[in-house]
Structures are given as C-alpha cells and as structure tokens.
Write an enzyme that holds these catalytic residues in place. Structure first.
Site, mmCIF file in Angstrom:
data_model
loop_
_atom_site.group_PDB
_atom_site.id
_atom_site.type_symbol
_atom_site.label_atom_id
_atom_site.label_comp_id
_atom_site.label_asym_id
_atom_site.label_seq_id
_atom_site.Cartn_x
_atom_site.Cartn_y
_atom_site.Cartn_z
ATOM 1 N N LYS A 117 0.776 -1.196 0.018
ATOM 2 C CA LYS A 117 -0.058 -0.071 -0.241
ATOM 3 C C LYS A 117 0.942 1.181 0.071
ATOM 4 O O LYS A 117 1.363 1.526 0.997
ATOM 5 C CB LYS A 117 -0.881 0.021 1.376
ATOM 6 C CG LYS A 117 -2.195 0.774 1.221
ATOM 7 C CD LYS A 117 -2.102 2.317 0.965
ATOM 8 C CE LYS A 117 -1.682 2.965 2.167
ATOM 9 N NZ LYS A 117 -1.205 4.275 1.906
ATOM 10 N N SER A 172 5.390 8.362 9.897
ATOM 11 C CA SER A 172 5.772 9.153 10.891
ATOM 12 C C SER A 172 5.467 8.020 12.445
ATOM 13 O O SER A 172 4.983 7.135 12.289
ATOM 14 C CB SER A 172 4.632 10.300 11.017
ATOM 15 O OG SER A 172 3.379 9.830 10.913
ATOM 16 N N CYS A 194 14.281 10.616 6.646
ATOM 17 C CA CYS A 194 14.412 10.340 8.190
ATOM 18 C C CYS A 194 15.803 10.174 8.632
ATOM 19 O O CYS A 194 16.035 10.151 10.086
ATOM 20 C CB CYS A 194 13.593 8.814 8.386
ATOM 21 S SG CYS A 194 14.676 7.648 7.429
ATOM 22 N N GLU A 234 10.332 17.077 14.883
ATOM 23 C CA GLU A 234 10.844 16.611 13.490
ATOM 24 C C GLU A 234 10.194 17.725 12.470
ATOM 25 O O GLU A 234 8.977 17.897 12.328
ATOM 26 C CB GLU A 234 10.233 15.211 13.137
ATOM 27 C CG GLU A 234 10.894 15.004 11.856
ATOM 28 C CD GLU A 234 10.265 13.600 11.272
ATOM 29 O OE1 GLU A 234 8.976 13.196 11.606
ATOM 30 O OE2 GLU A 234 11.137 12.613 10.581
HETATM 31 P P1 NAD Z 1 2.717 9.092 7.326
HETATM 32 O O1 NAD Z 1 2.867 8.334 8.526
HETATM 33 O O2 NAD Z 1 1.840 10.226 7.315
HETATM 34 O O3 NAD Z 1 2.312 8.097 6.200
HETATM 35 C C1 NAD Z 1 2.831 6.997 5.999
HETATM 36 C C2 NAD Z 1 1.868 5.658 5.451
HETATM 37 O O4 NAD Z 1 1.032 5.748 6.424
HETATM 38 C C3 NAD Z 1 1.078 6.232 4.310
HETATM 39 O O5 NAD Z 1 1.091 4.898 3.193
HETATM 40 C C4 NAD Z 1 -0.233 6.514 4.795
HETATM 41 O O6 NAD Z 1 -1.266 6.469 3.759
HETATM 42 C C5 NAD Z 1 -0.408 5.789 5.967
HETATM 43 N N1 NAD Z 1 -1.198 6.230 7.091
HETATM 44 C C6 NAD Z 1 -1.111 7.830 7.265
HETATM 45 N N2 NAD Z 1 -2.011 8.043 8.375
HETATM 46 C C7 NAD Z 1 -2.603 7.057 8.581
HETATM 47 C C8 NAD Z 1 -3.442 6.519 9.662
HETATM 48 N N3 NAD Z 1 -3.998 7.307 10.604
HETATM 49 N N4 NAD Z 1 -3.817 5.176 9.825
HETATM 50 C C9 NAD Z 1 -3.239 4.077 8.754
HETATM 51 N N5 NAD Z 1 -2.184 4.411 8.127
HETATM 52 C C10 NAD Z 1 -1.978 5.703 7.858
HETATM 53 O O7 NAD Z 1 4.194 9.418 6.887
HETATM 54 P P2 NAD Z 1 4.727 10.225 5.613
HETATM 55 O O8 NAD Z 1 4.350 11.830 5.808
HETATM 56 O O9 NAD Z 1 4.314 9.801 4.182
HETATM 57 O O10 NAD Z 1 6.229 10.085 5.767
HETATM 58 C C11 NAD Z 1 7.142 10.908 6.400
HETATM 59 C C12 NAD Z 1 7.441 10.353 7.742
HETATM 60 O O11 NAD Z 1 8.042 8.984 7.343
HETATM 61 C C13 NAD Z 1 8.606 11.196 8.494
HETATM 62 O O12 NAD Z 1 8.073 11.076 9.961
HETATM 63 C C14 NAD Z 1 9.883 10.371 8.274
HETATM 64 O O13 NAD Z 1 10.736 10.652 9.446
HETATM 65 C C15 NAD Z 1 9.437 9.019 8.390
HETATM 66 N N6 NAD Z 1 10.319 7.876 7.671
HETATM 67 C C16 NAD Z 1 10.867 7.006 8.379
HETATM 68 C C17 NAD Z 1 11.785 6.239 7.817
HETATM 69 C C18 NAD Z 1 12.384 5.498 8.531
HETATM 70 O O14 NAD Z 1 13.391 4.696 7.974
HETATM 71 N N7 NAD Z 1 12.294 5.565 9.926
HETATM 72 C C19 NAD Z 1 11.911 6.426 6.448
HETATM 73 C C20 NAD Z 1 11.344 7.239 5.631
HETATM 74 C C21 NAD Z 1 10.340 8.156 6.225
#
Ligand code: NAD
Length: 491
Positions: free
Chosen positions: A175, A228, A283, A384
């Site tokens: 997804k 996140s 990240c 962040e």
């Molecule tokens: P996000 O958490 O908003 O979304 C990530 C995924 O989760 C998406 O596919 C989204 O559709 C889904 N999602 C969002 N809200 C949800 C909910 N309430 N319930 C279920 N699914 C949900 O993250 P983003 O904005 O796409 O990415 C940025 C974040 O990802 C930053 O915080 C970054 O640090 C983190 N990140 C971490 C790593 C790591 O390796 N630790 C790598 C890349 C990004």
C-alpha cells in the site's frame, strides 16, 4: 485524468471506491493522476488479501534457488528502467533527478542482496545432540506480508521488504503513500513481467481504511511500516494486538556533533547535503547541529556558505540540487515551525521562507534555512521539521553534546565529525541511536545491514534489509529426530 488502478491477482483492476484524491506535482500543483481514497479501498484490500492467500501455497513450495530467479530478472528490469522511474519520483515527490536515481540504486541493491536468500536462509544443524538424536532448525515463510510506505522514498522503501518477503516464500501486498503512488505503478508494470504466480504480489491504493484492513485481517501475518512516529506506534499496537509480527519505522530528529578538530570545509559541505538533501524530507536528515567549543566560530560561515549555494527548483531541471516539499500544507507547517523557533528565542542566520522559483510560482518551495541558538528547553528542539532547516547549537564539551544526543526521544541517527579516533570511539559507544555516522552526514545502512532505528524511531524487533529481513519474513521450526537402529527395516 487517469484514475489509478490496483494490481490484484495479476491484473490491473478498477477500485471499488469511486472517491479519489489528486496526485500533485509539488513543484507546480499540476494534477498528475487521481488515486482512489476512501472506505471502498477496504474491499480492494480484502480482494488483494484473498489473491495473496491463493498464491501462497504454490509459491512456498518453489525451491528457493528458483524463487530468486525472479529477483535477478527484476534487478535487470529495474536497471533498464531506472531513469524512467527516477523521473516519476522527481515528478510526484519533488526531489532532484540525481537524488531520485540514487534512491532507485538503493532499492536495486536490496533486490541484489535478497538474491542471496538461498544462503541467508540456511540454518543450523547439530548432529548427535543427545545420544542418537539430531536436531536442526528450518526457516519457513510466514504467509501473507504487507508493506505500508511513506511519501519521501517512493522508489526505495518498498524494496527494503518486498524482495526479501517473496524470496523467503511469502506473498506480498503493498500500500504505497497516496501522495506518490505513480512510482510503484511503474515498478509493478515490471513486476507483472516476472511470471510470478498470479496474486503473489499485489498493490492497493488508499489510506487508513486500506491500512486498517491489513492490520485486522487474520490471514495477514506480517506488517512492515515506514512513516511518521504517531502512525508507526498505532500500526505496531494494532498489528501486534492482532497477533501479527510488526516492524514499524517512525520519524526522527537527527543530531550531528562537530568537534573543533574536524575538517571545516568538507564537514560543512557534507552537513549541508545531509540537512538539505531531499529538501530535508529524509528520516536521516541532520537537523540539530551541535558545534563543540571553537567549532562554532569555525563552522558558522562555512555552513551558511554551503547552504546558500544550494540550487533550489524543479527536480527535473538541469543543475537543481533541492526540490520543493511535498504539499502546500507541509510548506506552511515548516514555515510555522521556523516561526516557533524564533518565538522561542532563536535567531535566523539564513531565511528560506517565502521562496519563489521563476516558472514554478505555485510550488511548495522553501530555501535552505539556518536557525542559531534554538532554545534547548523549547518545543522546536525535539520536533521533526521534515523540511530544509538547520538548527545550530553551540556547546562546550563532547560529554555535554553526547548527553544532548541521548536526551532525544527519537534514535534514528546520530553523527560525529572529528579527526580524533578517541572521540569517535567514545561517541559510537555512548550515543543512543541505531545508525551512527562518523564523518558521515547520512548514515544510511547499505542493504546488507539492518536499518536500525531506536526509541521512537522504531517499534518492533527485527528491522528492514539484510539478515533482519530474512528473519522477519520467516518462521523458525526446530526438528528433533531419532532413528533407532531397531526401528529401521532391514532389506
Ligand atoms: P505518514 O505516517 O503520514 O504516512 C505513511 C503511510 O501511512 C502512508 O502510506 C499513509 O497512507 C499511511 N497512514 C497515514 N496516516 C494513517 C493512519 N492514521 N492510519 C493508518 N495509516 C495511515 O508518513 P509520511 O508523511 O508519508 O512520511 C514521512 C514520515 O516518515 C516522517 O516522519 C519520516 O521521518 C518517516 N520516515 C521514516 C523512515 C525510517 O526509516 N525510520 C524512512 C522514511 C520516512
């Protein structure tokens, strides 16, 4: 405008959800496609789970040497299409073409590493562990595995999981982020050419409804999440409560310490790349830059210079080093965080707010920004930002800087710049973070190593990539055998 389809059971299928949201080019808000987003995506996800369930038995019986042949073919297809995929990444995610190509390379390296699964899956055997008894362990697939990925590395992150999962004999559902679904649509066109059993690998669009279906369905056995921290924590809790194995990588706030004995020019250049690469939407982006002792006086001008010179613009334009942030909301959030820092007493050394790029006036651009003396007891210091903002913090001693690093609620990365082996050794031993850089600005583990976040940057036990992935995507079975002489038929 094209409405994106799901890839289920080896076919491109229309979503059951008629509501869609726009996929936008963050450099100019051009609508690139429309992606299904709403309650109906739960039914699409159920369909994908059913397809993945049908494919699993046949695939798990295919010998592992044969299973990885599909990965060799995938690697060749990805290499042949790398630039086309990279262009899609730049278009929907905003990063520069060079960054997008490098991202795809990291993804391909995971496919290569997963080609070693026949060796990585080998296990332990103890002969005669008790009198006449042999004991050994085998690794078997866990079943249907799912990956939920974020927007910032649409071409790389699914490959932290997908190649290992299928090489280990599992089926897979991806997804992707609804903000950047086009990159994986192209990758799945290539996956479609692999002659895998129908339904083995599926792609479904959507948001929370789709994710919750994956988290709640009893046939889904393993969840890999990157995003996140608040969502990572939720995914981990809900998935684990439903008895699944979960690896959930979260957000970060990465500190970097510069000692006065570091090479000034090289350090400034590396740190500017770390803070401003991918417009800070990484990240592993450096965020809090701690200058120890004389390092502050030495580094300040060099950092301002390196930051000022970053060419900002549309990622596919020649010479552009930094693209826009992903949405207008992200832009306004980052600008508000800069204001928060100022309200908490910080001073602006470089202000990237209000940036406008000729020909891309509607883009979500913020230019490199540097804040000095961010309040140690304020809110910004631990938040962040996920944008091109550096916070400079002078401190007196390495010990104080390490205590600061260890006060971080996250633990994705911590780096030290020094020419002293003693300082480096102290730091790598004491710093509480899962990925450590010594004279490195983005301590991103290569595919053979686990992507080791700690604290609020990771929920779970086994990380993505390498051997950890093999362990995550297999369950161990221990066999204890006895073959008494007297039970053996004589011919
Ligand atoms: P996000 O958490 O908003 O979304 C990530 C995924 O989760 C998406 O596919 C989204 O559709 C889904 N999602 C969002 N809200 C949800 C909910 N309430 N319930 C279920 N699914 C949900 O993250 P983003 O904005 O796409 O990415 C940025 C974040 O990802 C930053 O915080 C970054 O640090 C983190 N990140 C971490 C790593 C790591 O390796 N630790 C790598 C890349 C990004």
């Amino acid at each position: 405008m094209e409405i994106l389809k799901n890839y289920i059971k080896g076919h491109w299928m229309e979503s059951k959800e008629k509501e869609c949201i726009d996929v936008l080019n963050p450099a100019n808000q051009e609508v690139l496609a429309r992606v299904p987003y709403g309650a109906g995506t739960a039914q699409d996800t159920e369909d994908a789970i059913a397809a993945a369930g049908e494919a699993i038995t046949e695939w798990s019986r295919v010998p592992v040497m044969q299973r990885v042949q599909a990965l060799y073919k995938l690697k060749s297809l990805l290499e042949a299409n790398k630039e086309e995929i990279a262009r899609l990444i730049s278009l929907e995610c905003g990063k520069s073409f060079a960054e997008a190509v490098a991202e795809m390379q990291r993804g391909i390296e995971n496919v290569e590493t997963a080609c070693a699964t026949p060796t990585l899956m080998q296990s332990e055997f103890s002969e005669n562990i008790a009198s006449g008894i042999d004991e050994f362990m085998i690794r078997q697939p866990v079943g249907i595995c799912a990956c939920i990925s974020p927007f910032n590395f649409p071409g790389m992150i699914p490959f932290w999981f997908l190649p290992y999962a299928i090489a280990c004999g599992n089926s897979f559902i991806l997804k992707p982020s609804e903000k950047v679904p086009l990159t994986m649509m192209k990758v799945f066109e290539l996956i479609d050419r692999l002659d895998l059993p129908v339904g083995l690998v599926n792609l479904v669009h959507g948001g929370k409804e789709s994710v919750d279906t994956l988290l709640d369905h009893s046939e889904v056995k393993a969840i890999s999440f990157v995003g996140s921290t608040s969502v990572a924590r939720y995914i981990y809790q809900r998935g684990a409560a439903n008895g699944k194995r979960v690896q959930a990588q979260g957000g970060a706030k990465n500190p970097v310490i510069i000692m006065p004995d570091a090479d000034i020019e090289m350090t400034a250049r590396i740190i500017a790349d770390s803070v401003y690469g991918c417009a800070g939407q990484r990240c592993l982006a450096a965020s809090n830059i701690v200058t120890v002792g004389d390092a502050n006086g030495l580094m300040k001008e060099a950092l301002i210079e390196a930051a000022k010179n970053k060419v900002t613009g549309f990622g596919l334009d020649e010479g552009v080093e930094m693209g826009p942030v992903i949405t207008p909301e992200s832009k306004s959030r980052v600008e508000k965080l800069i204001e928060l820092g100022l309200a908490e007493g910080a001073k602006l050394l470089l202000d990237g707010r209000g940036a406008s790029i000729a020909g891309f006036e509607k883009g979500n651009f913020i230019k490199p920004t540097i804040l000095e003396n961010v309040a140690l007891d304020g809110e910004l210091i631990g938040t962040e930002i996920f944008g091109p903002v550096m916070s400079l913090l002078p401190m007196d001693k390495l010990d104080q800087a390490i205590d600061f690093v260890n006060g971080n609620t996250y633990g994705n990365m911590a780096c030290l710049f020094t020419s002293s082996g003693q300082n480096a050794r102290t730091f790598r031993n004491r710093a509480n973070a899962g990925n450590i850089g010594i004279n490195i600005g983005v301590a991103a583990p290569m595919a053979q190593f686990p992507f080791s976040g700690w604290n609020d940057s990771f929920f779970g036990d086994l990380h993505g990539q390498g051997r950890h992935a093999i362990e995550f995507f297999t369950q161990t079975k221990v066999v204890i055998e006895r073959w008494p002489k007297e039970w053996t038929r004589k011919f």
